[in-house]
Write a protein that holds these residues in place. Structure first.
Motif, PDB file in Angstrom:
ATOM      1  N   VAL A  54       0.875  -1.168   0.000  1.00 43.30           N
ATOM      2  CA  VAL A  54       0.000   0.000   0.000  1.00 43.30           C
ATOM      3  C   VAL A  54       0.909   1.214   0.000  1.00 43.30           C
ATOM      4  O   VAL A  54       1.475   1.582   1.030  1.00 43.30           O
ATOM      5  N   ALA A  55       1.103   1.809  -1.178  1.00 41.38           N
ATOM      6  CA  ALA A  55       2.094   2.871  -1.337  1.00 41.38           C
ATOM      7  C   ALA A  55       1.441   4.242  -1.296  1.00 41.38           C
ATOM      8  O   ALA A  55       1.606   5.061  -2.183  1.00 41.38           O
ATOM      9  N   ARG A  56       0.700   4.496  -0.257  1.00 47.03           N
ATOM     10  CA  ARG A  56       0.099   5.814  -0.040  1.00 47.03           C
ATOM     11  C   ARG A  56       0.049   6.033   1.459  1.00 47.03           C
ATOM     12  O   ARG A  56       0.067   5.079   2.233  1.00 47.03           O
ATOM     13  N   PRO A  57       0.008   7.269   1.897  1.00 47.21           N
ATOM     14  CA  PRO A  57       0.055   7.532   3.338  1.00 47.21           C
ATOM     15  C   PRO A  57      -1.099   6.858   4.084  1.00 47.21           C
ATOM     16  O   PRO A  57      -2.242   6.924   3.671  1.00 47.21           O
ATOM     17  N   TYR A 110      -8.215  -4.903  -3.220  1.00 47.38           N
ATOM     18  CA  TYR A 110      -8.336  -3.611  -3.898  1.00 47.38           C
ATOM     19  C   TYR A 110      -7.638  -2.490  -3.132  1.00 47.38           C
ATOM     20  O   TYR A 110      -7.423  -1.410  -3.668  1.00 47.38           O
ATOM     21  N   GLU A 111      -7.273  -2.748  -1.899  1.00 47.93           N
ATOM     22  CA  GLU A 111      -6.609  -1.729  -1.095  1.00 47.93           C
ATOM     23  C   GLU A 111      -5.124  -1.609  -1.422  1.00 47.93           C
ATOM     24  O   GLU A 111      -4.478  -0.659  -0.997  1.00 47.93           O
ATOM     25  N   TYR A 112      -4.595  -2.579  -2.150  1.00 49.83           N
ATOM     26  CA  TYR A 112      -3.175  -2.612  -2.431  1.00 49.83           C
ATOM     27  C   TYR A 112      -2.866  -1.989  -3.789  1.00 49.83           C
ATOM     28  O   TYR A 112      -3.603  -2.157  -4.752  1.00 49.83           O
ATOM     29  N   ASP A 113      -1.741  -1.272  -3.839  1.00 45.00           N
ATOM     30  CA  ASP A 113      -1.371  -0.529  -5.042  1.00 45.00           C
ATOM     31  C   ASP A 113      -0.391  -1.279  -5.945  1.00 45.00           C
ATOM     32  O   ASP A 113      -0.401  -1.102  -7.157  1.00 45.00           O
TER      33      ASP A 113
END
Length: 127
Positions: free
Chosen positions: A98-101, A112-115
């Motif tokens: 997960v590459a978002r803050p 779907y939460e993973y980038d």
């Protein structure tokens, strides 16, 4: 862009152990929540384990009793120690980021939460 490379899969007998590793590119690995998923032939990709930025972890089903997820931020690595393996654990195992803050204590269990995703490593458990 984040690249994830898994390793450590292989063939093992039931009751044995394997340690999967996932190395991530980028200098901000310590800010990523990470997870492991798996997909067996004919099945949907399913959640196995996740770890937050702070190191909090969660597991699916009976994985909690047999698997351990950990991270080493100095090495940009997340590991999955798998013990007491069963034939039904046979699958391709994927590392995801997960590459978002997100909050330090948040972990994620839904695909779907993973980038970003690795290409997977095969785990085969023989009976």
């Amino acid at each position: 862009q984040v690249q994830l490379v898994e390793s450590g899969g292989g063939l093992v007998q039931a009751g044995g152990s394997l340690r999967l590793s996932c190395v991530a590119s980028g200098r901000t690995f310590s800010m990523y929540a990470m997870g492991w998923f798996r997909q067996a032939p004919g099945n949907e990709r399913e959640f196995v384990a996740a770890i937050s930025v702070s190191g909090r972890s969660t597991y699916a089903g009976d994985s909690k009793a047999r698997f351990t997820i950990s991270r080493d931020n100095a090495k940009n690595t997340v590991n999955l120690q798998m013990d007491s393996l069963k034939p039904e654990d046979t699958a391709v195992y994927y590392c995801a980021a997960v590459a978002r803050p997100s909050g330090d204590n948040f972990y994620y269990t839904r695909r779907y939460e993973y980038d970003y995703w690795g290409q997977g490593t095969q785990v085969t458990v023989s009976s």
